[in-house]
Design a protein around this motif. Structure first.
Motif, PDB file in Angstrom:
ATOM      1  N   ARG A 191     -28.984  14.988 -24.382  1.00  0.00           N
ATOM      2  CA  ARG A 191     -27.980  14.080 -23.808  1.00  0.00           C
ATOM      3  C   ARG A 191     -28.262  12.640 -24.245  1.00  0.00           C
ATOM      4  O   ARG A 191     -27.357  11.912 -24.662  1.00  0.00           O
ATOM      5  CB  ARG A 191     -28.002  14.151 -22.286  1.00  0.00           C
ATOM      6  CG  ARG A 191     -27.363  15.380 -21.673  1.00  0.00           C
ATOM      7  CD  ARG A 191     -27.236  15.173 -20.171  1.00  0.00           C
ATOM      8  NE  ARG A 191     -26.860  16.414 -19.508  1.00  0.00           N
ATOM      9  CZ  ARG A 191     -27.725  17.260 -18.945  1.00  0.00           C
ATOM     10  NH1 ARG A 191     -29.031  16.977 -18.969  1.00  0.00           N
ATOM     11  NH2 ARG A 191     -27.295  18.371 -18.367  1.00  0.00           N
ATOM     12  N   ARG A 206     -21.019  14.821 -28.934  1.00  0.00           N
ATOM     13  CA  ARG A 206     -21.320  15.851 -27.943  1.00  0.00           C
ATOM     14  C   ARG A 206     -22.730  16.369 -28.147  1.00  0.00           C
ATOM     15  O   ARG A 206     -23.205  16.527 -29.276  1.00  0.00           O
ATOM     16  CB  ARG A 206     -20.331  17.010 -28.058  1.00  0.00           C
ATOM     17  CG  ARG A 206     -20.505  18.040 -26.935  1.00  0.00           C
ATOM     18  CD  ARG A 206     -19.427  19.082 -26.932  1.00  0.00           C
ATOM     19  NE  ARG A 206     -19.569  19.964 -25.785  1.00  0.00           N
ATOM     20  CZ  ARG A 206     -18.828  21.035 -25.564  1.00  0.00           C
ATOM     21  NH1 ARG A 206     -17.859  21.362 -26.417  1.00  0.00           N
ATOM     22  NH2 ARG A 206     -19.022  21.794 -24.489  1.00  0.00           N
ATOM     23  N   ASP A 225     -21.934  19.754 -19.858  1.00  0.00           N
ATOM     24  CA  ASP A 225     -21.899  18.655 -20.825  1.00  0.00           C
ATOM     25  C   ASP A 225     -22.797  18.893 -22.029  1.00  0.00           C
ATOM     26  O   ASP A 225     -22.861  18.056 -22.932  1.00  0.00           O
ATOM     27  CB  ASP A 225     -22.276  17.332 -20.147  1.00  0.00           C
ATOM     28  CG  ASP A 225     -23.697  17.349 -19.597  1.00  0.00           C
ATOM     29  OD1 ASP A 225     -24.218  18.452 -19.319  1.00  0.00           O
ATOM     30  OD2 ASP A 225     -24.285  16.262 -19.441  1.00  0.00           O
TER      31      ASP A 225
END
Length: 264
Positions: A191, A206, A225
């Motif tokens: 992330r 992403r 996510d």
């Protein structure tokens, strides 16, 4: 003039081969997909063909290049030592696997990681035929190396590879566990890496994890996510995405991302 040097851009057997002068300036390139040699100066035509002769296949054509875009010009002027495009999957682990790892890690511990990156790298390179561009071992200061950066019609993905070691892998919101080993912070790391890449490239990125060679992969339903992929179906899963970037956008982002100073 000293002998011209042929350098790859992209993966072995794919992408372009650039013909450079000894000072690093490109004078021609061979596009293996279109089988065309583009020569910037007709005076160097024979020297270029001599340098490329071992690499030419089938029926090829030669001539002046089409009018280059601004992104293509920047790529041509990029010195080889600042170009990330020739990096192989697991570039930094290849030496450790052969000659011993840094930090006291034994070679037998490095090899599963290298094998996982090679498997993931082979998957990502299958996307190049569908208009994707791929980079390996992208340096992110303060975070380390990003295993793979994928730029294609559906968008940009930051990819971290995990060795499944033929065991069950469990991916949660904040950690990933392989077998009975201690949980690893891979989801949280990727992330942060995707956020860093998004800021640098000024485009959405992403986060994705590729778990290679696991006997089974379990993903918490709450993990939305971070995309979790497995070879040998990773390329097929990505190829069907909705197009968000046009080919010139893909090339412009690739040209920006392949330059090492971009990430400094």
């Amino acid at each position: 003039m000293r002998a011209l040097k042929v350098l790859p851009s992209g993966r072995p057997g794919r992408g372009r081969l650039y013909v450079n002068r000894p000072d690093g300036l490109a004078v021609a390139w061979y596009d293996r997909q279109s089988n065309r040699v583009s020569v910037l100066s007709d005076a160097l035509r024979e020297e270029v063909l001599t340098a490329l002769r071992p690499f030419l296949t089938g029926t090829w054509t030669v001539g002046p290049p089409p009018v280059p875009t601004a992104a293509e010009l920047r790529g041509l002027l990029l010195p080889p030592d600042l170009d990330l495009a020739p990096n192989r999957p697991g570039e930094t682990l290849l030496g450790e696997s052969a000659y011993g790892a840094q930090g006291g890690r034994a070679r037998h511990r490095v090899r599963p990681e290298l094998q996982a990156r090679l498997r993931a790298g082979a998957e990502t390179e299958l996307l190049e035929a569908a208009g994707w561009r791929v980079l390996h071992d992208v340096p992110l200061p303060g975070l380390g190396l990003l295993d793979h950066l994928l730029i294609g019609p559906p968008g940009v993905l930051a990819v971290r590879t995990v060795a499944g070691r033929r065991q069950r892998a469990h991916v949660g919101d904040l950690s990933l566990t392989v077998g009975r080993a201690e949980p690893r912070p891979d989801p949280d790391w990727i992330r942060r890496a995707a956020d860093r890449a998004a800021r640098v490239l000024r485009t959405p990125v992403r986060a994705a994890l590729v778990v290679a060679d696991a006997s089974r992969v379990e993903v918490d339903p709450s993990l939305r996510d971070v995309l979790v992929l497995q070879p040998p179906t990773a390329a097929a899963a990505l190829r069907g995405g909705v197009a968000a970037l046009k080919p010139p956008d893909v090339e412009a982002l690739f040209t920006l991302a392949r330059a090492r100073p971009t990430w400094d």
